[in-house]
Design a protein around this motif. Structure first.
Motif, PDB file in Angstrom:
ATOM      1  N   GLN A  64      12.388  21.387  35.603  1.00 49.42           N
ATOM      2  CA  GLN A  64      11.570  21.187  34.408  1.00 49.42           C
ATOM      3  C   GLN A  64      12.427  20.714  33.235  1.00 49.42           C
ATOM      4  O   GLN A  64      12.031  19.837  32.463  1.00 49.42           O
ATOM      5  CB  GLN A  64      10.869  22.503  34.046  1.00 49.42           C
ATOM      6  CG  GLN A  64       9.731  22.359  33.049  1.00 49.42           C
ATOM      7  CD  GLN A  64       8.502  21.702  33.646  1.00 49.42           C
ATOM      8  OE1 GLN A  64       8.103  22.045  34.752  1.00 49.42           O
ATOM      9  NE2 GLN A  64       7.910  20.776  32.920  1.00 49.42           N
ATOM     10  N   GLN A  65      13.615  21.274  33.128  1.00 48.18           N
ATOM     11  CA  GLN A  65      14.543  20.903  32.056  1.00 48.18           C
ATOM     12  C   GLN A  65      14.968  19.438  32.164  1.00 48.18           C
ATOM     13  O   GLN A  65      15.241  18.786  31.149  1.00 48.18           O
ATOM     14  CB  GLN A  65      15.774  21.814  32.126  1.00 48.18           C
ATOM     15  CG  GLN A  65      16.854  21.529  31.097  1.00 48.18           C
ATOM     16  CD  GLN A  65      18.104  22.371  31.335  1.00 48.18           C
ATOM     17  OE1 GLN A  65      18.182  23.140  32.295  1.00 48.18           O
ATOM     18  NE2 GLN A  65      19.089  22.217  30.475  1.00 48.18           N
ATOM     19  N   ALA A  66      15.034  18.922  33.377  1.00 44.02           N
ATOM     20  CA  ALA A  66      15.533  17.565  33.604  1.00 44.02           C
ATOM     21  C   ALA A  66      14.485  16.472  33.406  1.00 44.02           C
ATOM     22  O   ALA A  66      14.816  15.286  33.398  1.00 44.02           O
ATOM     23  CB  ALA A  66      16.102  17.465  35.016  1.00 44.02           C
ATOM     24  N   LEU A  67      13.215  16.832  33.249  1.00 39.11           N
ATOM     25  CA  LEU A  67      12.161  15.822  33.128  1.00 39.11           C
ATOM     26  C   LEU A  67      12.296  14.969  31.871  1.00 39.11           C
ATOM     27  O   LEU A  67      12.718  15.444  30.815  1.00 39.11           O
ATOM     28  CB  LEU A  67      10.791  16.500  33.121  1.00 39.11           C
ATOM     29  CG  LEU A  67      10.255  17.048  34.439  1.00 39.11           C
ATOM     30  CD1 LEU A  67       8.973  17.831  34.191  1.00 39.11           C
ATOM     31  CD2 LEU A  67      10.021  15.931  35.445  1.00 39.11           C
ATOM     32  N   LEU A  68      11.917  13.721  31.988  1.00 42.67           N
ATOM     33  CA  LEU A  68      11.833  12.842  30.825  1.00 42.67           C
ATOM     34  C   LEU A  68      10.729  13.314  29.882  1.00 42.67           C
ATOM     35  O   LEU A  68       9.735  13.908  30.314  1.00 42.67           O
ATOM     36  CB  LEU A  68      11.535  11.406  31.255  1.00 42.67           C
ATOM     37  CG  LEU A  68      12.624  10.665  32.036  1.00 42.67           C
ATOM     38  CD1 LEU A  68      12.083   9.338  32.550  1.00 42.67           C
ATOM     39  CD2 LEU A  68      13.860  10.435  31.170  1.00 42.67           C
ATOM     40  N   THR A  69      10.891  13.034  28.595  1.00 42.96           N
ATOM     41  CA  THR A  69       9.869  13.302  27.588  1.00 42.96           C
ATOM     42  C   THR A  69       9.650  12.029  26.779  1.00 42.96           C
ATOM     43  O   THR A  69      10.380  11.039  26.942  1.00 42.96           O
ATOM     44  CB  THR A  69      10.303  14.438  26.635  1.00 42.96           C
ATOM     45  OG1 THR A  69      11.419  13.982  25.836  1.00 42.96           O
ATOM     46  CG2 THR A  69      10.705  15.682  27.424  1.00 42.96           C
ATOM     47  N   THR A  70       8.676  12.037  25.893  1.00 44.35           N
ATOM     48  CA  THR A  70       8.408  10.844  25.075  1.00 44.35           C
ATOM     49  C   THR A  70       9.614  10.464  24.229  1.00 44.35           C
ATOM     50  O   THR A  70       9.774   9.292  23.878  1.00 44.35           O
ATOM     51  CB  THR A  70       7.192  11.076  24.152  1.00 44.35           C
ATOM     52  OG1 THR A  70       7.363  12.300  23.438  1.00 44.35           O
ATOM     53  CG2 THR A  70       5.902  11.130  24.959  1.00 44.35           C
ATOM     54  N   ALA A  71      10.474  11.419  23.894  1.00 47.09           N
ATOM     55  CA  ALA A  71      11.670  11.122  23.104  1.00 47.09           C
ATOM     56  C   ALA A  71      12.634  10.210  23.859  1.00 47.09           C
ATOM     57  O   ALA A  71      13.492   9.560  23.240  1.00 47.09           O
ATOM     58  CB  ALA A  71      12.377  12.419  22.720  1.00 47.09           C
ATOM     59  N   ASP A  72      12.512  10.123  25.172  1.00 44.77           N
ATOM     60  CA  ASP A  72      13.391   9.286  25.978  1.00 44.77           C
ATOM     61  C   ASP A  72      12.889   7.847  26.097  1.00 44.77           C
ATOM     62  O   ASP A  72      13.582   6.991  26.657  1.00 44.77           O
ATOM     63  CB  ASP A  72      13.533   9.880  27.383  1.00 44.77           C
ATOM     64  CG  ASP A  72      14.148  11.263  27.364  1.00 44.77           C
ATOM     65  OD1 ASP A  72      15.224  11.415  26.767  1.00 44.77           O
ATOM     66  OD2 ASP A  72      13.531  12.192  27.932  1.00 44.77           O
TER      67      ASP A  72
END
Length: 265
Positions: A64-72
């Motif tokens: 979960q920590q490694a997932l991309l987010t909109t900030a990426d």
């Protein structure tokens, strides 16, 4: 054509069901990132690492920590909840075609976990989306599953499974029943290499609706690092997803994967 936009998007989502099933344990190996390579990049795997009990709770938290987010993503990109589908109906035919056990597919085993990102889209980009899955599992399972990417049967099996699954799904849904699907094509593509192994494939399928011809493209990228991996899916209508953007996002996904506290197994 606007009222068929959902049908177009559905092609990508349905195709991703097959890819996610195929890559459910794309995890395991050792690391490094960077140079351009065709089709697949593989580093030798160490057999001297001692076996460690697999901690699914810790693995899921790290994934979960490694997932991309909109900030990426570039400015203006937005996210929406991931669209999940039941992939059990493709596990068996894909395994049969590949001459392997269906137990290699799916996410219900005790030796792997998988988490999905939201679906990401650019401003006004209803014809474009990006999604990611992060997988963590035992090295043994990863070795077995990632070896499938080098099989000469792979692209032909994906064409067969994709085509059959999409045609059956479209025939059942009134919103897509009138679309005439063409022949799907899966091919390996050149992609910058990250981690221990990087494999990239492009899937495309033409179809006709109301006399208009459209081709849907979905690029799948699989990256392996230690006993973890990421699958990125790039969906676009009428033309392939921009390669430079895809490689930039893959680089960020790999960086986040290596920075996550992935438990050894």
């Amino acid at each position: 054509l606007d009222r068929y936009r959902f049908a177009m998007r559905r092609i990508g989502l349905l195709a991703c069901v097959v890819a996610t099933s195929f890559a459910a344990a794309a995890c395991g190996g050792s690391s490094s990132g960077g140079s351009s390579s065709p089709q697949s990049s593989t580093s030798p795997q160490s057999s001297s690492t001692p076996s460690v009990a697999f901690d699914k709770t810790a693995a899921k938290a790290a994934a979960q920590q490694a997932l991309l987010t909109t900030a990426d993503f570039p400015s203006g990109w937005t996210s929406s909840p991931a669209t999940n589908s039941n992939d059990s109906q493709v596990d068996t035919p894909l395994a049969t075609c590949m001459h392997v056990s269906p137990t290699l597919f799916g996410n219900g085993s005790t030796d792997s976990v998988s988490v999905d990102s939201p679906d990401f889209s650019p401003p006004g980009g209803s014809n474009t989306s990006v999604s990611e899955s992060v997988h963590v599992g035992t090295t043994a399972k990863a070795d077995a599953e990632f070896s499938l990417f080098t099989s000469p049967r792979l692209t032909g099996c994906l064409d067969s499974v994709f085509g059959t699954f999409l045609k059956q799904s479209f025939a059942k849904d009134p919103s897509t029943r009138s679309a005439k699907l063409g022949t799907p094509t899966t091919k390996r593509i050149d992609f910058t290499s990250f981690g221990d192994e990087t494999d990239a494939f492009s899937f495309s399928i033409p179809f006709e609706v109301q006399g208009q011809h459209v081709t849907v493209y979905i690029d799948f990228v699989f990256i392996r690092h230690a006993n973890s991996g990421v699958q990125l899916s790039f969906f676009n209508i009428s033309s392939p997803f921009d390669l430079a953007t895809a490689e930039g996002l893959a680089s960020k996904a790999f960086d986040k994967l290596t920075a996550a506290n992935i438990p050894a197994a």
